[in-house]
Write an enzyme that holds these catalytic residues in place. Sequence first.
Site, short mmCIF file in Angstrom:
data_model
loop_
_atom_site.label_atom_id
_atom_site.label_comp_id
_atom_site.label_asym_id
_atom_site.label_seq_id
_atom_site.Cartn_x
_atom_site.Cartn_y
_atom_site.Cartn_z
CD GLU A 437 -9.09 -7.42 4.87
OE1 GLU A 437 -8.25 -7.13 5.73
OE2 GLU A 437 -8.84 -8.17 3.90
CD GLU A 534 -8.33 -7.51 0.03
OE1 GLU A 534 -7.50 -8.17 0.70
OE2 GLU A 534 -8.74 -6.41 0.37
#
Length: 859
Positions: A437, A534
């Site tokens: 991320e 995710e």
Amino acid sequence: AGHSLRGSWRLGNGDGSVVLSGDVPGCVHTALLRQGLIQDPYYRFNDLAYRWISLDNWTYSRTFKAPFDVSKWQKVNLVFEGVDTVAQILINNVTVGRTDNMFNRYSFDITSVIKEVNFIEVRFLSAISYAAEQSRSHSAYSVPPQCPPPVQKGECHVNFIRKEQCSFSWDWGPSFPTQGIWKDVRIEAYNLCHLIYFTLTPSYVKSAQQWSLEIESVFDVVSSKPVVGLVTVNIPKLQTQQTYTTELSPGEGRIVLLVNINKSATVQTWWPSGHGNQTGYDMTTTFNMGAGYKIEKFSKAYFRTVELVEDPIPGSPGLSFYFRINGLPIFIKGSNWIPVDSFQDRVSSDMLKLILQSTVDANMNALRVWGGGVYEQDEFYDICDELGIMIWQDFMFACALYPTDQNYLESVRAEVTHQVKRLKSHPCIILWSGNNENEAAIAGNWFSIPHVEMKVYLKDYVTLYVKNIREIVLAEDKSRPYITSSPTNGKESVKKGWLSPNPYDTHYGDTHFYDYLSDCWNWTVYPKTRFASEYGFQSWPSFSTLEKVSSTEDWSYTSNFSLHRQHHAAGNDQMLHQAGLHFKLPRNTDPLKLFKDTIYLTQVMQAQCIKAETEFYRRSQSEIINGEGRTMGSLYWQLNDIWQAPSWASLEYGGKWKMLHYFAQHFFAPLLPVGYEDDGVLYIYGVSDLHSDCELTLQVSVHQWSSMKPVCTLAKEGVTLKAGSAAPIYKEPINDLLKRCGNCTRQSCVVTFYLMGKGELRSPGNYHFLSSLKDAVGLEKAQLSATISQQGDLYAFALQTTAITPFVWLDVGNIPGRFNDNGFLMTEKRKVVVFYPWEPIRIEELEKSLSLTSLMDIY
């Protein structure tokens, strides 16, 4: 000659007020616990009470006899497989080295200091104070985030230390910044040369139609002149044997051998679980390096290819993003892996086997080892090789920006080189990914960096993940793909200078997606992405799991304990909000019953939400709608738990299956019918991961909530489902369906369906709710009962019900094991459920521990 120094060491804190013995491998917390000096660190609020342990500086020391005559060896090394984290190492009061990276392997030359009897000290510095000091001395500009959000009750500046990032806290885990020698430490003595790394990389040469194996060996050569020798490689089952002459120059020497596999041998490839066998071949490599120096290396050779395919898609802007294993496109089904425990020395191979077996038992074929934990132990990857679990391997950088000063980069380069060499022989690893991320953090400006200052962070990002990590990966391992981040736009991010303005673009790469407020039953809120790496919803672990770490006053949803354990802001409210969209919330007047009912409902909500989202991803694999689709992977967040707390996990701390994990067994099944509604029309898709087309019958039934007999049943024969695809196999306007089936309304009826083919071929049963269950009409409180009987090592639970029962939940408390099915919609009067115990158990204990819950029991 080698000699491990594992075992009992002396352990003392900074001012000598606490002295005890501690195991190596191990850490300070577990040593204190074993000596009875602290309680279970996971008990109630102990993560706060025991902050003092991490703030102190501890020293490990011991004496040891040299295990050999030191004068006979040219070189003696002290090797640490893992030091956590910042330490000064002394032998006989001479500093022989320092460590600052938990993920690195350290080898210190102690030839000149070792004696017959030796005193070794490892003086640790508090990781918290070290990280703070590193951040302070990085004065040119700040590297955010400074600290975790207060709800995580964690420590600051974790991005300044090469240590398990989540050990300073995370939104599902406590803050326990450990100190200790977390892997093996040993003395290695040698003359001539010593083998440090040994790796195997298979490749398939299409033009020659032949497999070959690249063998890389890295030696420390201590001889002053070149070492000449013979290397023999033997793979008996593949009728392959080759001998090479080699020469090693003084210093660090590499031998790279290319072994061509005998063409007349049939090579069985390694396949992911559900797609074939995990064949490996025993192989012996013998090094005869002159002067009677001989090493025999026994290893397993696996043959498989992996490609990450990013190609244009007809009728859609952007690029595909999917994996081909041995030339076959494979839909990736699985979850995300976090550390099993805050204290790595407590992670046993039994626990790894249990969790990884539970992964394939739920029809998963992949896990992503997430970048805020640790590079897992060798055994983890060995088990994944054996079970056919593909691994998406992150490098350990997560949700932060990182410094790029020279010392830091050198440490990272050593870490990455070591980890790639250590792990690249494993067929299970299919991808290296630079971070978690961090591209998204820059694109979305998570840390509110003023626009004018952004340039330095963009440069740091490229320096770290592209110019350093990527360069090393490409040099060390050409056999598998590398991406810089997750989520990323893949090739499109590369085109944009590695940093895309929107890494969440559904037309490229992978996405992460979280939305706790929208209705999770509504599939239109989900991104029609190429790859969902995710996504998730929280739930609470079962009462039996919480009970071990709490006391009576903690047992309510709004207790201080319940708030303390929730590390995600507003998490407890979000769960009730999401549950309240479709279910009545429990209202029992008995506080303990209310707590247990609420736990149950959060698990129902989580399972139902991730079912809806995953089924959407699976049915999107073959189609493009408005330029989006061709989803080829779903990895929900998250598989396992690091402690007993509410989280996104489907397995509780200790391995117990939540309702979600039972649901995963169904929604990841190789053959599955998926129902959904669009504009008043019911569609059923057939989803197949099978390798051949099949002829099936779709059976659709409609039940009234108030009756066990279906109101109507329809069998649609001759349904052809193509291998590895998803396609619509049934459609009917809901109004027609209700008319066709007697007196049905949306509130009074439910649709169930399954696919069946020849022989054993059958999908799990699935269902589609026509209304929220809080609006259901005719649902009665059923009388549920179970009779248990033993059948060999297994136990059969014969269930009986008096009415249709949604979300039937069997719980046997702390008895380790799992059921073959749980959390199901029961539409027959009788059903047999099998319990697989994980250790021997008596039937009386099962009978005593069993509780049966279903949706109507909580009102």
